[in-house]
Motif scaffolding. Structure first.
Motif, mmCIF file in Angstrom:
data_model
loop_
_atom_site.group_PDB
_atom_site.id
_atom_site.type_symbol
_atom_site.label_atom_id
_atom_site.label_comp_id
_atom_site.label_asym_id
_atom_site.label_seq_id
_atom_site.Cartn_x
_atom_site.Cartn_y
_atom_site.Cartn_z
ATOM 1 N N THR A 21 -57.169 -28.653 30.643
ATOM 2 C CA THR A 21 -57.983 -29.583 29.872
ATOM 3 C C THR A 21 -57.372 -30.961 30.008
ATOM 4 N N ARG A 22 -58.137 -31.954 30.409
ATOM 5 C CA ARG A 22 -57.603 -33.289 30.620
ATOM 6 C C ARG A 22 -57.054 -33.867 29.329
ATOM 7 N N SER A 23 -55.907 -34.532 29.442
ATOM 8 C CA SER A 23 -55.317 -35.159 28.270
ATOM 9 C C SER A 23 -56.273 -36.163 27.647
ATOM 10 N N SER A 24 -57.098 -36.809 28.500
ATOM 11 C CA SER A 24 -58.009 -37.821 27.990
ATOM 12 C C SER A 24 -59.058 -37.225 27.081
ATOM 13 N N ASP A 25 -59.293 -35.888 27.196
ATOM 14 C CA ASP A 25 -60.283 -35.240 26.336
ATOM 15 C C ASP A 25 -59.687 -34.874 24.982
ATOM 16 N N GLU A 26 -58.357 -34.963 24.826
ATOM 17 C CA GLU A 26 -57.708 -34.512 23.606
ATOM 18 C C GLU A 26 -57.661 -35.598 22.542
ATOM 19 N N GLY A 27 -57.856 -36.858 22.932
ATOM 20 C CA GLY A 27 -57.997 -37.929 21.949
ATOM 21 C C GLY A 27 -56.708 -38.602 21.532
ATOM 22 N N TYR A 28 -55.742 -37.828 21.020
ATOM 23 C CA TYR A 28 -54.530 -38.407 20.457
ATOM 24 C C TYR A 28 -53.301 -37.600 20.892
ATOM 25 N N ILE A 29 -52.160 -38.285 20.890
ATOM 26 C CA ILE A 29 -50.900 -37.612 21.187
ATOM 27 C C ILE A 29 -50.561 -36.673 20.031
ATOM 28 N N THR A 30 -50.207 -35.443 20.370
ATOM 29 C CA THR A 30 -49.746 -34.467 19.383
ATOM 30 C C THR A 30 -48.334 -34.035 19.737
ATOM 31 N N LEU A 31 -47.695 -33.322 18.816
ATOM 32 C CA LEU A 31 -46.357 -32.827 19.101
ATOM 33 C C LEU A 31 -46.351 -31.858 20.274
ATOM 34 N N ALA A 32 -47.492 -31.250 20.548
ATOM 35 C CA ALA A 32 -47.587 -30.347 21.696
ATOM 36 C C ALA A 32 -47.349 -31.092 23.008
#
Length: 371
Positions: free
Chosen positions: A28-39
């Motif tokens: 899954t593209r990072s750009s689709d995740e929206g925000y930086i998470t601890l993951a």
């Protein structure tokens, strides 16, 4: 590039199968995740996606694509260009991240390039480490990376290594960047303030205080409006042209925090000489001068990010000035003073009214987080 969710963790090496990273159906593209998470700092799939989608896609090089824990550089390239290695490191915590004339990304590249350039070195390679706060928009990180790529291309340097760390929300301020830079120089061209002599000329490559004033106004804390743009730019071509025109350049510095005053005080203390400035010759843009006057600040103390301070033998001043003025980043270069023998070593400003005053080291930190 390696990553962890805690700065003290050991580097976690992503799998080195680059072909897997280049197949979008596997992730899954990072750009689709929206925000930086601890993951994104865990060293797992989210970390790989972030590194691949943002950094590998932006900087694109065989060295980075290998995803090794260190970059291997060709010694023959260094030896062909010089016999002395130059190495520097810097960190950037500017607030706001974006400002007129630049951003934290271009600032990180240009600041590191300039630290190498003023030692007479040709910058070649950079590393970049990112401390990213949980909740930072990924689109913002991508924008910063793209700005860094543009700045690196402009300066003709390559980003060959990097790292990411993610800290919990509230433990950072979106993004901090640490850099290291490597360049090469000839041993017969290593300027330094210990070489200053009475009769030397003091040159500035352009107006003072643009960056510090631009940052101050960009914060929006003051009811002031002015068309002021940061001078953030690389100085390595200017430094090279100066060294070519004047093989005996005494000293060079990029006047960042503390401004021109800090640089010249350092020069004076190191060589035990005094620096005499002509107030009428000091270049300051009218909006910067007006803002500093309203706020009680001295342009000599204001930060710059694209201003070269150089000291050359007096007989080379005209030639050096002409060489600087032939380049865009030095077109407003000017002679602002000279070196003299005086005890104790100080920086003296000869005012427009015929009097003199001592220019002290900047005291305190009137404008924190400017670079």
């Amino acid at each position: 590039m390696a990553s962890s969710n805690h700065p003290s963790d050991s580097l976690a090496t992503p799998p080195s199968n680059v072909l897997e990273f280049q197949q979008p159906q596997h992730r899954t593209r990072s750009s689709d995740e929206g925000y930086i998470t601890l993951a994104h700092g865990s060293g797992g799939r989210a970390t790989h996606n972030l590194i691949t989608d943002i950094f590998l896609e932006t900087f694109r090089s065989d060295t980075l694509n290998a995803l090794d824990d260190s970059a291997r550089l060709d010694l023959a390239l260094f030896m062909a260009r010089g016999d002395r290695l130059a190495f520097t490191t810097d960190s950037f915590v500017v607030d706001p991240l974006f400002f007129p004339g630049g951003d934290i990304g271009s600032l990180a590249i240009n600041g590191t390039v300039n630290d190498l350039a003023v030692t007479g070195a040709q910058p070649l390679y950079l590393s970049c480490g990112f401390i990213i706060e949980e909740g930072t928009p990924i689109a913002l990180l991508r924008r910063i990376a793209q700005s860094m790529k543009l700045a690196a291309d402009t300066a003709r340097v390559k980003v060959v290594a990097g790292d990411t760390k993610v800290v919990p929300r509230g433990k950072g301020d979106q993004i901090y960047i640490n850099t290291a830079g490597v360049g090469v120089a000839r041993s017969n061209q290593v300027p330094g303030p210990r070489y200053l002599q009475p009769g030397d000329a003091i040159l500035l490559s352009g107006p003072m205080g643009d960056h510090g004033t631009a940052i101050l106004l960009a914060r929006g804390d003051l009811a002031l409006e002015a068309d002021i743009t940061s001078d953030c730019q690389p100085l390595h071509d200017l430094a090279a042209a100066l060294c070519e025109a004047c093989p005996t350049v005494r000293a060079m510095r990029d006047a960042t925090r503390g401004g021109v005053a800090a640089v010249l005080n350092e020069f004076a203390q190191t060589s035990r000489v005094s620096m005499v400035l002509e107030e009428a010759a000091l270049p300051v843009r009218p909006p910067v001068a007006a803002a500093c006057e309203v706020l009680g600040l001295d342009p000599l103390h204001m930060a710059n990010e694209g201003l070269l301070v150089a000291v050359v033998p007096g007989e080379f001043a005209a030639r050096a000035l002409m060489a600087m003025q032939m380049l865009p980043e030095g077109r407003e270069a000017c002679l602002v003073g000279h070196v003299t023998k005086a005890d104790p070593p100080v920086v003296i400003l000869q005012t427009r009214f015929g009097s003199e005053r001592i220019i002290e080291w900047p005291m305190g930190d009137p404008l924190p987080r400017i670079c």
